[in-house]
Design an enzyme around this catalytic site. Structure first.
Site: not given
Length: 385
Positions: A139, A213, A350
């Site tokens: 991420h 997220h 996601e």
């Protein structure tokens, strides 16, 4: 060690319409045909003041976003009886989001999901990223977009209201090449659709894979697990992973596996089945290859909570969606109202390009080059039945 450059900012914020007389100082509200956008202070970071933007429609659906981390802090959605509940996990104040947390509600970038070994080669040069998830980069690295301050401004169109966040990720930040200029818009309309629009440009070739997220629980945040939620995922294939959750490069058929959600199925029905892939993720933590082709919106998933009657439909221009079932939640994170978020009390959808695409030649490319514009759209639509 490379010294990280500060997160630079784009665009001046606009104040919009004058404040109503009844509003407290530093709070701004605008109304457009039953749709409202409200601004209110949410704290301060070393980079600037944090504002919470609240979007509300004529059905009472209410979404709040802060310009720290691009975080969706709450979504109040009606159940089948019309009762509102906050259906996303998170915190009651800025302090929670500034600390370590599992990306609650956050804007994710530069690269959503994992890159193997935190390393990729592009145009003959090899780039090393922080390895913040075992041997891999996750991420965006140690300080991804989820911990950045973004410049925000309210938006209004004839049939929807929103907020725009803009910022720059400078060349070399978290090891990524190029200055990346990013714009994200959150829109709410009277059809209970929350639309996220992402745009980015760069002055050097770089991987880009932006997503959100948010952890959903359609019963309400902190009101139990999500195993009775029923989900349909519009995917005939998924990308199996190794023990560190890096794709093997294969697009595997879901038929005959616990990953077959082509028909609506309770999340908990097969989550603990004896399966190597479920063992790797501790449950579902996998990218599904969405059916269909082209650049337009395609259906990704539909979720239904039998208890509340709430539904969530997800559509996206992305080729994949990561279905994650909160397998790493363990009660150690205390969230809204002092409630601890226990095992599998939230799920994520996601929308994305595939994990580790910079190292997987057969996956859709995530490389953005100068002169091109990255664009991605995801729509979350709430309903009941």
């Amino acid at each position: 060690m490379k010294v990280l450059l500060p997160f630079l900012l784009l665009c001046l914020a606009s104040c919009g319409s004058p404040e109503p007389a009844a509003a407290p100082p530093d709070t701004h509200t605008a109304d457009d045909g039953g749709l409202t956008v409200t601004e209110a202070p949410y704290g301060t970071t070393e980079d600037g003041a944090v504002t919470e933007y609240t979007l509300e429609n004529e059905q009472g659906l209410r979404v709040s976003i802060i310009n720290y981390g691009g975080i969706i802090t709450s979504i109040y959605a009606p159940d089948r009886e019309g009762r509102l509940d906050d259906v996303v996990l998170g915190f009651d104040s800025l302090a929670g989001y500034e600390g370590e947390h599992p990306y609650f509600g956050a804007l994710i970038g530069r690269y959503g999901n994992r890159i193997a070994g935190g390393k990729f080669t592009l145009d003959g040069a090899t780039y090393q990223l922080p390895t913040n998830n075992g041997p891999n980069s996750l991420h965006g690295g140690d300080v991804g977009f989820d911990h950045k301050w973004w410049r925000g401004r309210p938006l209004r169109e004839e049939n929807r209201v929103g907020v725009e966040l803009t910022g720059r990720s400078p060349d070399g930040e978290m090891g990524y090449p190029g200055n990346l200029d990013v714009t994200v818009r959150y829109w709410l309309d009277n059809d209970n659709a929350l639309t996220l629009e992402y745009e980015a440009t760069t002055d050097r070739a770089t991987p880009v894979n932006l997503t959100n997220h948010t952890y959903f629980n359609l019963q309400g945040a902190g009101k139990g697990d999500i195993l009775d939620h029923e989900i349909r995922i519009h995917a005939e294939r998924f990308t199996p992973v190794d023990e560190s959750l890096i794709p093997l490069g294969e697009l595997r058929e879901v038929a005959g596996t616990p990953f077959d959600f082509r028909q609506s199925t309770a999340i908990g029905e097969r989550i603990d089945a004896e399966d190597e892939q479920l063992g790797a993720g501790g449950g579902y933590d996998h990218n599904f290859v969405l059916d269909g082709e082209g650049n337009g919106l395609r259906p990704a998933a539909t979720v239904y909570d039998p208890e509340s009657g709430r539904t969530l439909e997800v559509a996206t221009t992305e080729p994949g969606v990561q279905f994650y079932t909160g397998n790493f939640l363990n009660g150690s994170v205390v969230g809204k109202g002092g409630k601890a978020y226990a095992y599998r009390t939230g799920f994520c959808l996601e929308t994305q390009h595939f994990p580790d695409s910079p190292n997987q030649e057969d996956f859709p490319s995530t490389i953005l080059r100068p002169g091109d514009t990255y664009r991605s759209t995801t729509v979350y639509t709430f309903g009941t039945r």
